[in-house]
Scaffold this active site. Sequence first.
Site, mmCIF file in Angstrom:
data_model
loop_
_atom_site.group_PDB
_atom_site.id
_atom_site.type_symbol
_atom_site.label_atom_id
_atom_site.label_comp_id
_atom_site.label_asym_id
_atom_site.label_seq_id
_atom_site.Cartn_x
_atom_site.Cartn_y
_atom_site.Cartn_z
ATOM 1 N N ASP A 86 -2.328 -6.546 -71.455
ATOM 2 C CA ASP A 86 -1.751 -7.562 -70.576
ATOM 3 C C ASP A 86 -2.322 -8.946 -70.892
ATOM 4 O O ASP A 86 -3.533 -9.123 -71.015
ATOM 5 C CB ASP A 86 -2.063 -7.189 -69.119
ATOM 6 C CG ASP A 86 -1.333 -8.066 -68.118
ATOM 7 O OD1 ASP A 86 -0.225 -8.532 -68.422
ATOM 8 O OD2 ASP A 86 -1.873 -8.254 -67.006
ATOM 9 N N HIS A 87 -1.440 -9.924 -71.033
ATOM 10 C CA HIS A 87 -1.814 -11.334 -71.150
ATOM 11 C C HIS A 87 -2.831 -11.635 -72.245
ATOM 12 O O HIS A 87 -3.795 -12.385 -72.028
ATOM 13 C CB HIS A 87 -2.335 -11.869 -69.807
ATOM 14 C CG HIS A 87 -1.248 -12.173 -68.836
ATOM 15 N ND1 HIS A 87 -0.424 -13.271 -68.938
ATOM 16 C CD2 HIS A 87 -0.834 -11.500 -67.737
ATOM 17 C CE1 HIS A 87 0.450 -13.269 -67.953
ATOM 18 N NE2 HIS A 87 0.227 -12.196 -67.208
ATOM 19 N N GLU A 138 6.270 -14.073 -73.276
ATOM 20 C CA GLU A 138 6.473 -14.803 -72.013
ATOM 21 C C GLU A 138 6.989 -16.198 -72.280
ATOM 22 O O GLU A 138 6.533 -16.893 -73.191
ATOM 23 C CB GLU A 138 5.181 -14.874 -71.197
ATOM 24 C CG GLU A 138 5.366 -15.596 -69.860
ATOM 25 C CD GLU A 138 4.232 -15.374 -68.872
ATOM 26 O OE1 GLU A 138 4.277 -16.004 -67.793
ATOM 27 O OE2 GLU A 138 3.318 -14.577 -69.160
ATOM 28 N N HIS A 184 0.296 -15.594 -59.946
ATOM 29 C CA HIS A 184 -0.791 -14.656 -60.207
ATOM 30 C C HIS A 184 -1.810 -14.731 -59.068
ATOM 31 O O HIS A 184 -2.038 -15.799 -58.500
ATOM 32 C CB HIS A 184 -1.498 -15.003 -61.519
ATOM 33 C CG HIS A 184 -0.700 -14.676 -62.734
ATOM 34 N ND1 HIS A 184 -0.476 -15.568 -63.748
ATOM 35 C CD2 HIS A 184 -0.064 -13.536 -63.098
ATOM 36 C CE1 HIS A 184 0.255 -14.997 -64.695
ATOM 37 N NE2 HIS A 184 0.511 -13.771 -64.323
ATOM 38 N N HIS A 212 5.990 -10.854 -63.457
ATOM 39 C CA HIS A 212 4.544 -10.901 -63.261
ATOM 40 C C HIS A 212 4.256 -11.420 -61.853
ATOM 41 O O HIS A 212 5.117 -11.993 -61.190
ATOM 42 C CB HIS A 212 3.901 -11.818 -64.293
ATOM 43 C CG HIS A 212 3.835 -11.220 -65.665
ATOM 44 N ND1 HIS A 212 2.835 -11.489 -66.562
ATOM 45 C CD2 HIS A 212 4.651 -10.335 -66.288
ATOM 46 C CE1 HIS A 212 3.032 -10.820 -67.667
ATOM 47 N NE2 HIS A 212 4.142 -10.109 -67.530
ATOM 48 N N GLY A 213 3.014 -11.226 -61.402
ATOM 49 C CA GLY A 213 2.639 -11.710 -60.082
ATOM 50 C C GLY A 213 3.288 -10.924 -58.958
ATOM 51 O O GLY A 213 3.662 -11.477 -57.926
ATOM 52 N N GLY A 214 3.404 -9.591 -59.148
ATOM 53 C CA GLY A 214 4.065 -8.779 -58.126
ATOM 54 C C GLY A 214 3.259 -8.605 -56.856
ATOM 55 O O GLY A 214 3.822 -8.384 -55.783
ATOM 56 N N ASN A 234 4.410 -6.242 -62.530
ATOM 57 C CA ASN A 234 2.960 -6.159 -62.703
ATOM 58 C C ASN A 234 2.239 -6.194 -61.363
ATOM 59 O O ASN A 234 2.544 -7.047 -60.515
ATOM 60 C CB ASN A 234 2.468 -7.326 -63.552
ATOM 61 C CG ASN A 234 2.802 -7.171 -65.020
ATOM 62 O OD1 ASN A 234 3.658 -6.375 -65.404
ATOM 63 N ND2 ASN A 234 2.125 -7.927 -65.862
ATOM 64 N N THR A 237 -3.770 -7.416 -58.093
ATOM 65 C CA THR A 237 -4.539 -7.872 -56.933
ATOM 66 C C THR A 237 -4.439 -6.913 -55.753
ATOM 67 O O THR A 237 -5.440 -6.656 -55.076
ATOM 68 C CB THR A 237 -4.094 -9.282 -56.512
ATOM 69 O OG1 THR A 237 -4.219 -10.169 -57.630
ATOM 70 C CG2 THR A 237 -4.936 -9.797 -55.364
#
Length: 285
Positions: A86-87, A138, A184, A212-214, A234, A237
């Site tokens: 990831d990333h 991305e 994020h 992203h940032g789900g 994704n 957190t």
Amino acid sequence: MKNTNLVTMKEALKIADQRGIALGAFEFWSYEVARAIVQAAQELDVPVILQGGKLEIDRMGGFEETVETAYMAAKNSTVPVALHLDHATTFEDCNAAINAGFTSVMIDASALPYEENMEITRKVARRAHAAGVTVEGELGRLVGEEGDIIVKGPEAAQTDPGEALQFVKDTGIDALAVSIGTAHGQYTFEPKLNIERLDRIKEVVDLPIVLHGGSGTPMNQVQEAIRHGIRKVNICTDIQVAMGTTYIKTIQSEGFKYSCENLWGPSEKAAKAVVMEKIKAFALM
């Protein structure tokens, strides 16, 4: 490269597309977390993506150790499990992951100008495809922090549909992460996903689209995005928060006694519960 039963993310996402659902891509940083993720996926009979960024990979000892961790968690899995980097922000990290046995890598050069983003993403795609590995790129930038990447302000540049079409053609990637209003980490503003923009991207890009940032995004909005073509979401957190808060409650509970199971068991169960909730929601169950 370790020989494992892990599948490519491309193959897993084909199943998601056939079902009209999204797969959860869950961050892990230990065997216990990976095991909780795989167990949840098995119980719901849905493919799953184990993923780690450089911070999580370093905690597990490196790329090869991360592959070993994922393999141990998934070696008897009854559902397809992919292992995704990831990333990553460098070709070198993507190459190291490919050599170690990851089945998918993400190169995130979205902070760079288009031409530079395109060049490094294309280079990663050529390397990865020669090894049978899936590549996610991305375009557009998300608010918040992801490793060393920091983007401020809720109006950070969202993905341009026309540019997305050109980016896919130029790079040869297998999946495209887009910016349509998520962030994020934990939100500092009220998220509102730009479904109209997502529709315009899907009209021209015939690839799995990644959100992203789900974590923290209202589920009704996430599910609406899935109905409009999102195939991977994704999550990081939400798992960390669940495990952290559970750990604190556990050690502060009356009569608590230290043991491996008493200390870590409740947090692992909390992680599994979050993953199950997300998988159900992403599968529109």
